[in-house]
Every structure is written in structure tokens, then in C-alpha cells.
Design an enzyme around this catalytic site. Structure first.
Site, short mmCIF file in Angstrom:
data_model
loop_
_atom_site.label_atom_id
_atom_site.label_comp_id
_atom_site.label_asym_id
_atom_site.label_seq_id
_atom_site.Cartn_x
_atom_site.Cartn_y
_atom_site.Cartn_z
N CYS A 12 11.58 29.04 88.19
CA CYS A 12 11.16 30.25 88.65
C CYS A 12 12.32 30.72 89.70
O CYS A 12 13.25 30.22 89.96
CB CYS A 12 9.89 30.22 89.36
SG CYS A 12 9.99 29.02 90.71
N HIS A 41 10.97 19.40 92.02
CA HIS A 41 10.31 18.33 91.72
C HIS A 41 11.01 18.04 90.33
O HIS A 41 10.31 17.81 89.12
CB HIS A 41 8.75 18.61 91.53
CG HIS A 41 7.99 18.59 92.64
ND1 HIS A 41 7.80 17.23 93.58
CD2 HIS A 41 7.33 19.35 93.35
CE1 HIS A 41 6.98 17.51 94.73
NE2 HIS A 41 6.82 18.85 94.62
N CYS A 95 10.88 30.01 99.45
CA CYS A 95 10.63 31.04 98.54
C CYS A 95 10.33 32.22 99.33
O CYS A 95 9.31 32.19 100.14
CB CYS A 95 9.77 30.60 97.59
SG CYS A 95 9.42 32.02 96.38
N GLU A 125 3.46 22.59 100.17
CA GLU A 125 3.70 23.96 100.55
C GLU A 125 2.41 24.25 101.18
O GLU A 125 2.35 25.00 102.12
CB GLU A 125 3.47 24.84 99.27
CG GLU A 125 3.52 26.20 99.33
CD GLU A 125 3.08 27.16 98.40
OE1 GLU A 125 3.42 26.90 97.12
OE2 GLU A 125 2.20 28.12 98.40
N THR A 161 0.45 28.96 96.28
CA THR A 161 1.30 29.88 95.03
C THR A 161 1.02 29.48 93.88
O THR A 161 0.96 30.33 92.74
CB THR A 161 2.68 30.21 95.57
OG1 THR A 161 3.23 28.81 95.32
CG2 THR A 161 2.98 30.81 96.63
N ASN A 219 2.75 22.05 89.48
CA ASN A 219 2.63 23.23 88.68
C ASN A 219 2.77 22.99 87.14
O ASN A 219 2.07 23.56 86.23
CB ASN A 219 3.66 24.46 89.01
CG ASN A 219 5.09 24.32 88.68
OD1 ASN A 219 5.37 24.50 87.36
ND2 ASN A 219 5.87 23.72 89.44
N SER A 261 10.44 23.60 87.95
CA SER A 261 11.63 22.90 88.57
C SER A 261 12.26 22.49 87.40
O SER A 261 12.98 21.40 87.57
CB SER A 261 10.88 21.77 89.38
OG SER A 261 10.05 22.07 90.38
FE1 F3S Z 1 8.46 29.79 92.47
FE2 F3S Z 1 8.09 31.05 94.77
FE3 F3S Z 1 6.56 31.42 92.88
S1 F3S Z 1 8.93 28.80 94.30
S2 F3S Z 1 6.56 29.53 91.73
S3 F3S Z 1 8.69 32.27 92.71
S4 F3S Z 1 6.19 31.19 94.99
#
Ligand code: F3S
Length: 293
Positions: A12, A41, A95, A125, A161, A219, A261
Site C-alpha cells: 500500500c 510484516h 503512514c 498501530e 486503519t 491485514n 506488506s
Molecule cells: Fe497502508 Fe497507510 Fe493504509 S500503511 S494500509 S496506506 S493506513
């Protein structure tokens, strides 16, 4: 056999930025760089970064006048201060979406709001977000954890998030039922939402789904859960080596998605392994056909 790769598969924005920042620092600096926790990760990526001089530390204590990178998950206000107090140079790869949560949590906390954080209490986080309201936030993992008896005048709700949107709505509804005045901030990142929606849509039409990403990456684990709900044959793998081609050989449509990741080179290796076997299967069937003739 048709292989469909989800458009949103892989790094991402936030993870990409964090990896780029540390790689750039490695090129510019002779000294070692420390990342507070694994930068992402993904063991393959962190092992490679370690080899190049970016080493993982679990604590900033004892590190003085060094270079410390804070990963995309972010950390609490106290940790940011400790890094600077130690005379260290900071690479802040938090981020921007997570930073925005820190800012809002801090503002609402200062205005006297009780902070509720919808998320996984053990996730870095969430711990980092809590560190912007003096670790006084209440972490809610499901709707039964919403406090029912306590009296709060003002409540501000944020979410990890990577939270599942459905779970977020369920918990938010419960909070509003008990505390109708609560301020609910949907801080789920769009990248996560898009990836989850694409995974669900792809899994609904695939015979088999391959979810690529760290077995401990929250995630990616969530993506595998969503995928499994629509496609029973969901395989969660970290690398191409873990893909057993026997598991997919009878599938017509194979969907591929990957966590935030997962670098593109790992996705490519998985696709290469599949297409190679596909080509071999084709060759075999052509041989059989010509033999029959
Ligand atoms: Fe990635 Fe930032 Fe969203 S790390 S999942 S763009 S909150």
C-alpha cells in the site's frame, strides 16, 4: 486455467513510502539504521534490509546518537520524544493516514474526550494510537467490549486503519446505541477497504484463491478470512515456495491477492510458478493429444 490478480494486491502507499525512506537512508548513510520493530510484516524484506544495514530493535532505550526509523504503524508521543531525547536522528515513516489519527486522538483527548479505539489491542498501530492520549484509550475488539456502565460525557471513536469495515460498523452502532453523542471517526484506510472489497469480489468468482503475505500480518490474515467466506479453497502463503501446485491443478479460475506488506517480486514469483506449471500442463496435454493421433 485463468489467473486473475487483484489490482490492489501488494504494497500500500504507506508501506511503500516506509520501505523507500529506509532504502534511501541506507544509500546515504554509512552508519547502521535501526528500525523500531520490523519495518513491514514481511520476513523476506526485513531480512534483506538487515543484510544491508537496517537492523530491527524492539526498544529505543540505550540507542544514542543513532538513526532510528519509525515504521508505518507509528508510535506513541512518548516514544517519539525518547528517540529525539537520545540525540538520535529520526526517520519518521509513519503512514500519513496513521499520523492523522494521532493528531485527532491528541486533539480530542486534550479537549477532555474519552478515546475509544476499535481494533486489536496487541497491534502496534493501536498501541501507537493509544500513545497519543496518554495510553488512556479504551480498546474495543468486538461489540461486547463496549463499556456499558461507565459514564462518559464525551467520547471520540477511531479505528485501526486495517479494521474490517463490517466489524467497525457493528461496534460503532453499539457505541451509538449506548452513547448517542459519541463522535465516530471512520479512520479505516481506503487501501484496506479497496483491497478487502476486491478480494471478496474475486473470491466469489474464483475456484481457488491464493492470498500472499505474512502469516502474522493482520491485514493479510483478514484478507484470507474474507476470501475464505466466499471461496472455500483459499490458500494463505508467504512465498512461492509454499505454494503446492497440486492444490490448484484442478482449478479453472485462480484469484490472487496480497497483503499491504507483500512486495511485487514475491507476487511475481508466485505467478511465475503457476504459469510455468500451466505451460508444462499444456505441453503434457499436447503430447498426449499427439500420441492419441
Ligand atoms: Fe497502508 Fe497507510 Fe493504509 S500503511 S494500509 S496506506 S493506513
Amino acid at each position: 486455467m485463468e489467473i486473475i490478480l487483484a489490482k490492489s494486491a501488494g504494497y500500500c502507499f504507506g508501506v511503500n513510502q516506509a520501505v523507500e525512506m529506509v532504502e534511501e537512508a541506507l544509500l546515504k548513510n554509512e552508519e547502521a539504521i535501526y528500525t523500531l520493530g520490523p519495518l513491514i510484516h514481511n520476513r523476506q524484506v526485513t531480512d534483506e534490509l538487515d543484510r544491508r544495514g537496517a537492523h530491527i530493535i524492539s526498544d529505543v532505550e540505550g540507542i544514542k546518537n543513532g538513526i532510528i526509523a519509525v515504521r508505518s504503524h507509528g508510535v506513541g508521543e512518548d516514544i517519539m520524544s525518547a528517540i529525539k531525547d537520545g540525540g538520535n536522528r529520526l526517520i519518521d515513516a509513519t503512514c500519513p493516514y496513521v499520523k492523522k489519527i494521532h493528531k485527532r486522538v491528541n486533539e480530542y483527548h486534550k479537549k477532555g474526550y474519552q478515546i475509544f479505539i476499535i481494533g486489536d489491542a496487541d497491534h502496534p498501530e493501536v498501541i501507537g494510537i493509544n500513545g497519543w492520549c496518554n495510553y488512556e484509550g479504551i480498546i474495543l475488539g468486538n461489540k461486547n467490549s463496549v463499556p456499558r456502565t461507565a459514564k462518559y460525557d464525551k467520547i471520540c471513536v477511531v479505528a485501526q486503519t486495517t479494521m474490517n469495515l463490517g466489524v467497525f460498523h457493528e461496534i460503532s452502532q453499539e457505541i451509538l446505541r449506548i452513547y448517542p453523542e459519541a463522535v465516530i471517526l471512520n479512520t479505516i484506510c481506503n487501501a484496506t477497504k479497496t483491497r478487502q472489497e476486491e478480494t471478496a469480489a474475486l473470491a466469489a468468482k474464483a475456484d481457488c484463491m491464493v492470498v500472499i503475505g505474512g502469516l502474522h500480518s493482520s491485514n493479510t490474515v483478514k484478507l484470507a478470512e474474507i476470501s475464505r467466506a466466499h471461496c472455500k479453497k483459499t490458500l494463505h502463503i508467504e512465498t512461492a515456495a509454499e505454494l503446492d501446485l497440486n492444490d490448484i491443478k484442478t482449478c479453472d479460475i485462480i484469484g490472487i491477492t496480497a497483503g499491504a506488506s507483500t512486495p511485487h517480486w514475491i507476487i511475481k514469483e508466485v505467478i511465475n510458478k503457476m504459469t510455468k506449471s500451466f505451460e508444462e500442463m499444456l505441453k503434457d496435454s499436447e503430447m498426449e493429444a499427439s500420441y492419441e493421433e
